[in-house]
Design an enzyme around this catalytic site. Structure first.
Site, mmCIF file in Angstrom:
data_model
loop_
_atom_site.group_PDB
_atom_site.id
_atom_site.type_symbol
_atom_site.label_atom_id
_atom_site.label_comp_id
_atom_site.label_asym_id
_atom_site.label_seq_id
_atom_site.Cartn_x
_atom_site.Cartn_y
_atom_site.Cartn_z
ATOM 1 N N HIS A 48 94.540 9.538 7.394
ATOM 2 C CA HIS A 48 95.067 9.643 8.747
ATOM 3 C C HIS A 48 94.675 10.997 9.322
ATOM 4 C CE1 HIS A 48 98.026 9.898 12.055
ATOM 5 N NE2 HIS A 48 97.934 8.585 12.050
ATOM 6 N N ASP B 124 98.209 0.977 9.126
ATOM 7 C CA ASP B 124 97.364 -0.212 9.180
ATOM 8 C C ASP B 124 97.172 -0.855 7.812
ATOM 9 O OD1 ASP B 124 96.728 -0.152 11.986
ATOM 10 O OD2 ASP B 124 95.487 1.591 11.579
#
Length: 462
Positions: A330, A389
């Site tokens: 991320h 996700d």
């Protein structure tokens, strides 16, 4: 193919060649001019472009004055998102409560929440014949385009669409928040009917149901769902509702809103941003990757076999040969993404109800092994965590949501955050957002056609 078609293709392909050449910039110039590509500094941290009170994304703390990475935290209007979800475990309207918090800056009382839910139920009703005249006409195979079409068409149904007073923007925002589930699910049913020749079922929403419950009821043929299914979807909506002003679609909301344009244009632009596979479509890539892993790893419990295949993916020898393990890493979080941690917990519960524990174990195994592979293979100093996700696509699949609705579900949730940021942009009456671009081309003289022909001929000879 007709002769004229061949000629058109040849001419067009030549234009493509010119366009590809003319737009290419020497990558070294970005360093020479200290350009923050992607609005990120050399360490990958976002360039500060604004201030917000809506949400806080926390990935580090300080120990003895030294900055150190910590488990990620996410706050909506100062409230920890974990507390929002776990505060009252059995409540049905966590997403509605979260939307109220984002828009108005504080948690609602019981009476305020009840009135807000009633208002959302009223606004959920679409204009008469809207489904027939808009959603059913020329249905798209991509539901994000359907969402954009519906949003932009709502401009025509609004008696005062250009009014950007807070009173009017709030009303428009609440209508869009209420109606996004209908645009998405009805659009999907229209697509299945007209493109896939499936039966068409359009069911009206129930105002007393939560957003998550209405989505499942409208989508499924029998309209039935379990309490856990509705709870898990409600949690997913909360987690995706907001994530700071710097993510691409929310920044788009600020950029477009700063021009003074109408709500429908601003939201349509944000939808266009979210549609991109690098943003809202990322969980689809995770799903595709896991389909590939399950097809090539014959023993899901064999960690050596799993690691070997992940190494092949990283070496660009397997899956899409991009060298990426999707859902890992991320831009902000390092130790953990709080959204992924929470969603993983509910993915585990849902997998037990669905009898898919082995599949969940595979996800968990890949998450752990992939983090180690990425750190050792790329010699990273900071840990690599799973992002939201990684588990969201798995959760949606267990809920029976079609892949065509994965990104629209994200939009159904994120419209709450976009609306809060749009109001924040308008309230603060900031300047139009206008970053700078450095020209690195060359000034050239204008040549008439004859001179051009001669000059280009000489270039071709070289």
């Amino acid at each position: 193919m007709k002769k004229d078609d061949v000629l058109v293709d040849e001419k067009f392909n030549k234009l493509v060649e010119y366009s590809s050449r003319s737009g290419k910039i020497d990558v070294r110039l970005y360093a020479d001019y200290d350009v923050k590509r992607g609005l990120r500094d050399s360490g990958g941290k976002g360039v500060l472009t604004g201030l917000t009170e809506i949400s806080d994304v926390v990935s580090f703390g300080y120990i003895d004055g030294e900055r150190v990475p910590i488990d990620g935290e996410l706050y909506f209007q100062g409230v920890n998102v974990q507390d929002l979800i776990r505060g009252e475990a059995n409540r049905r309207f966590a997403f509605e409560e979260t939307t109220y918090l984002l828009l108005f800056g504080k948690l609602p009382t019981r009476q305020q929440l009840r009135e807000f839910i009633d208002l959302i139920g009223i606004y959920r009703e679409l204009p008469e014949t809207f489904v027939r005249d808009v959603i059913m006409k020329a249905p798209s195979s991509n539901m994000m385009n359907t969402l954009q079409k519906c949003v932009l068409t709502m401009y025509s149904y609004d008696q005062n669409p250009e009014d950007i007073s807070i009173h009017n923007i709030l009303k428009q925002s609440l209508q869009l928040i209420a109606q996004f589930p209908l645009y998405s699910v009805y659009g999907y049913h229209a697509y299945r009917h007209y493109h896939l020749n499936k039966s068409l079922i359009i069911r009206n929403p129930k105002p007393e149901l939560s957003t998550a419950e209405n989505i499942l009821r409208l989508l499924r043929k029998d309209g039935q769902y379990t309490e856990l299914e509705a709870k898990v979807l409600d949690v997913a909506l909360v987690l995706h509702a907001e994530h700071g002003g710097g993510n691409n679609s929310t920044f788009t909301t600020h950029v477009v809103s700063s021009t003074g344009t109408d709500t429908y244009s601003a939201v349509a632009a944000s939808l266009g941003s979210l549609k991109g596979p690098k943003h809202g479509g990322a969980n689809l890539k995770v799903q595709e990757m896991f389909k590939d892993i399950k097809a090539h790893v014959t023993n899901w419990r064999d960690e050596t076999m799993v690691e070997s295949y992940l190494q092949r993916i990283l070496r660009k020898e397997a899956f899409d040969r991009a060298g990426l393990i999707y859902g890992m890493g991320h831009a902000v979080y390092t130790e953990s993404d709080p959204r992924a941690v929470i969603l993983k917990e509910y993915a585990r519960k849902l997998s037990e109800e669905k009898g898919l524990e082995e599949e969940f174990n595979l996800y968990e195994r890949v998450e752990r092994i992939a983090g180690d592979c990425l750190m050792s293979g790329r010699r990273l100093l900071k840990p690599v965590c799973a992002n939201v996700d990684f588990y969201s696509g798995f959760v949606y699949s267990m809920l029976g949501l079609p892949e065509e609705l994965f990104t629209p579900i994200f939009a159904i949730s994120r419209i709450s955050g976009w609306s809060a940021h749009r109001i924040e942009e308008i309230v603060n009456a900031g300047k139009i957002i206008r970053p700078a671009y450095k020209y690195v081309g060359h000034h050239v003289p204008y040549l008439d056609l004859d001179e051009r022909e001669k000059a280009y001929a000489e270039e071709e000879e070289k």
